[in-house]
Design an enzyme around this catalytic site. Structure first.
Site, mmCIF file in Angstrom:
data_model
loop_
_atom_site.group_PDB
_atom_site.id
_atom_site.type_symbol
_atom_site.label_atom_id
_atom_site.label_comp_id
_atom_site.label_asym_id
_atom_site.label_seq_id
_atom_site.Cartn_x
_atom_site.Cartn_y
_atom_site.Cartn_z
ATOM 1 C CG MET A 1 29.982 -42.618 9.572
ATOM 2 S SD MET A 1 30.147 -40.831 8.985
ATOM 3 C CE MET A 1 28.391 -40.514 8.349
ATOM 4 C CB CYS A 2 35.979 -42.094 7.122
ATOM 5 S SG CYS A 2 35.571 -40.594 5.985
ATOM 6 N NE ARG A 3 35.605 -49.031 7.910
ATOM 7 C CZ ARG A 3 34.722 -49.768 8.417
ATOM 8 N NH1 ARG A 3 35.276 -50.470 9.420
ATOM 9 N NH2 ARG A 3 33.361 -49.586 8.438
ATOM 10 C CG ASN A 112 35.031 -41.590 10.922
ATOM 11 O OD1 ASN A 112 33.956 -41.053 10.092
ATOM 12 N ND2 ASN A 112 34.708 -42.633 11.885
#
Lengths: 275, 275, 275, 275
Positions: A1-3, A112
């Site tokens: 996942m993005c942050r 996200n």
């Protein structure tokens, strides 16, 4: 996942929150704890406001931790309001036009999460984007599509309402295609004056999102901290995972809520998608 | 403007036509003569067929002349049928997903030219792409949109007819938006067996396109050439500008024509766009 | 830390060992277990032998897991002997010339580990490289310097002896500068015919290194495996961490040893650095 | 050949001289007139001074004309003193560490030209670099080697003298190896306060180099120019080829001379290499 991370307050050099060891977004990306993905190496972006109306962007396909230009810029640039995003692709190509934040006029947008089965829904969603906005779409991500849908639904005049409509539309479209939980998201949006931070997912189990505590409370708790002393009481950070280990420094944004960082009192409101 | 090359015939190492000094596509890109743009440094791509059905792709955003990996691959890979393209962007982003050739199944597609005022037409053109094909679009160029429109109009069963319909559709759409000369193109298309090379423009002043002469004629003209001796009589090259300076080696494709390189006799036919 | 893999045996497509899910080097790089560093995103390289004397190289600064060209090439290229390396920089710049494997003539070299305080030792080490070899140094890593020192000490005629001398020289130089444990390494070297795999460190606690078991033993243990059935009895893999979860498939290389994969019987010998 | 520009004077946005159409360095790089090479697409760099002692760097391997981040930064960053360089490689690898300007402490260095047969001379030249400076060398170019030799010979205390010694040393070394004309150069050097611009070549036919005329003279010639009106009388530009077409705006630096732009009167002196 993005942050991701959004900052508003006393102007600081970007490197303070992006690069400094043991308490920055990029250091965190190398030693993930809460993220669902081991690695966030699929590019990154920073958007910041200076004296003009249009925010500046620096986006790259390199891993943030080994980008030398980012180090130079983050050391040289100060801003009172900036957004930073580190990407872990959920499938779309690694290219600058797919890196967050996305920009339209004075607005920045980062995300996200994902729209589930986006390749199947993409055409229908993209078609709903206003004709006048369509030519500005540069990439191919679900995240950018969400941005342009929100713009179509009135982001510039009613940010929270427009995002509620966007999510309502994505959920309705997804469910019509048999997708049970169409959307998972935390979103950071800014217009140079305020930051809107959304936490929501169709299944009610959203990715984490945190606000920094009020600086004046923090300062009274930690009167000896020079670092805090220099920051105005209005200063706020919102991000996907807490930085550092200062007890009491972070509040979690509740499920299905939106936080608004703005001049005057901040707000925390329920977030209710609808068509 | 872009430049491109397609090869069909005796298997040769890609470097022969891509990299060798004084007579290759990439050398040419550094010393342009006929091209409208001084420099072709906005990325490049090579697509080649080996023993499988699906062609392989190598595409990069670096200038072709300084890409070390291309040198390695072009020295190591032989193919009986390949396409190569060097890009000079007319506006869309420099990213791998915008580099030619584009691939769909066993088909490769590359283009030199443009759809005029594409940002204004893009939404309408993209909407006409078949729903089942839409999710395969990865980039944002006019060239890729033309490919998916041609696929929508039946490229896989009637290549020439499908491209005529695609161009007819683009011209009709453009003119409806007040664009006098909507399209300018040379196009190279391949399916692993044949190459289709189109030359057309709405204004009747198309970019240049050349076919190599029949190898058997060339050989009888130059009986002493070892280089020619090794190539089968069926070997053909088609490209945007002649390579080298062998007199009699090249024939220009006439305006509004399509050349077909295929097993058996090649063909040269008028190209007539229509809806 | 870096991770690497060397293969010798029946020609296979590179993707089998580099990309296939749950049992490949690149999948492993995203989900590290034994590595000292969380992430191997600082570029990668593949070197392979085909019918010529000179191995081919593909090296990139992108994370291996998101490089589309690597996927294409690894699907298209078969080889009987190849080396692959995924980098986690210990400080030197992320650039193709610092990506492993390094090549000199028909030799390939890759390394996991480091020379401690290399910036301080670099000048002295580089000066010891033979004058005729010096111009071939392209990058700035400790790993490439070790390669050119080994070439200086006779790698081409006595590979094990030359690496022993190289390590002896590095240790002597380091200790003269007050460095207790100057070197930490596993090294994979190949000449197109044999693979030499070294495991050594000054402190006697070297990074892990594994050999695949003899294929004929493996086959008799797993008579039902189609995958194993197709591989010749001579086929071997050596790598930094075991792939997959086939019991009995891997043997650890002991401390201070070198394994040699070669036509005929393989060898495992003590490795004794000296000046 | 490369091309470069150095600016000192009233703070301006970098984009004014780097990107604006018809009169900027990057526009020029796409439409070369005097340069020996058709194309300058092998990376670029910008170094600028802000309020700190250490200049900032942005260097990239992409062609300058298609780098989106450069556009953002050049629009956002103002500086009173900056250097910009566009590279056309004469052989060494295209990587950020080979892009100009090079930086050491508060010094920036950029170069157009070459050391002839550098691969043959490199070892000897690099060995002459002071031991304490050696670890700061990051790339592999002749240009960076010249910088570190000049630093070794005292650049920080006597810039002109140090460059004279550096050139003397390179010429002596080259001639000892039978090279008739070892060096060809224009060099731009800055320390945040002054700019030193050298024009020299062993053969006495150096690449071109131009200074802008004194602003007060220019203003009296063109009293109607708003653009000039805003610039202080001290403002100067020095570069490889004139920008724009303002008559009387440019003076050529004579062969074997160095120009010094500094607070107070500028200087133009003969440049006399010696050992």
């Amino acid at each position: 996942m993005c942050r991701w991370l959004a900052y508003s307050g006393s102007p600081i050099r970007l490197e303070e929150l992006l690069l400094k060891r043991d308490r920055s977004l990029i250091d965190q990306s190398l030693h993930s704890r809460l993220g669902a993905t081991t690695t966030n190496g699929d590019g990154f972006g920073v958007g910041w406001y200076d004296d003009g109306d249009t925010p500046r962007l620096y986006r790259s396909v390199h891993p943030a931790w080994n980008d030398r230009n980012l180090r130079e810029l983050a050391a040289g640039i100060s801003s009172h309001l900036f957004l930073a995003h580190i990407r872990a692709s959920t499938g779309t190509a690694i290219q600058e036009t797919n890196a967050h934040p996305f920009r339209y006029g004075r607005w920045l947008w980062m995300h996200n999460g994902l729209i589930r089965e986006f390749p199947r829904l993409r055409r229908e969603l993209v078609l709903a984007v206003d004709e006048s906005l369509f030519p500005s779409i540069e990439g191919t991500t679900d995240s950018e599509t969400m941005f342009y849908l929100a713009l179509t639904f009135g982001l510039e005049s009613d940010p929270v309402g427009a995002v509620e409509k966007m999510v309502g539309f994505v959920e309705e479209t997804g469910r019509r295609h048999g997708i049970e939980h169409p959307i998972q998201m935390t979103i950071g949006v800014a217009d140079g004056r305020s930051i809107y931070a959304f936490r929501y997912s169709s299944e009610g189990e959203s990715r984490s999102l945190y606000f920094s505590t009020r600086m004046d409370s923090l300062k009274s708790l930690y009167p000896e901290s020079e670092e805090l002393a220099g920051l105005s009481d209005e200063t706020r950070v919102v991000l996907s995972e807490p930085l550092g280990d200062l007890e009491g420094a972070w509040n979690e944004v509740p499920e299905s809520h939106v936080g608004i960082i703005q001049p005057g009192d901040d707000e925390l409101r329920p977030f209710t998608p609808h068509l």
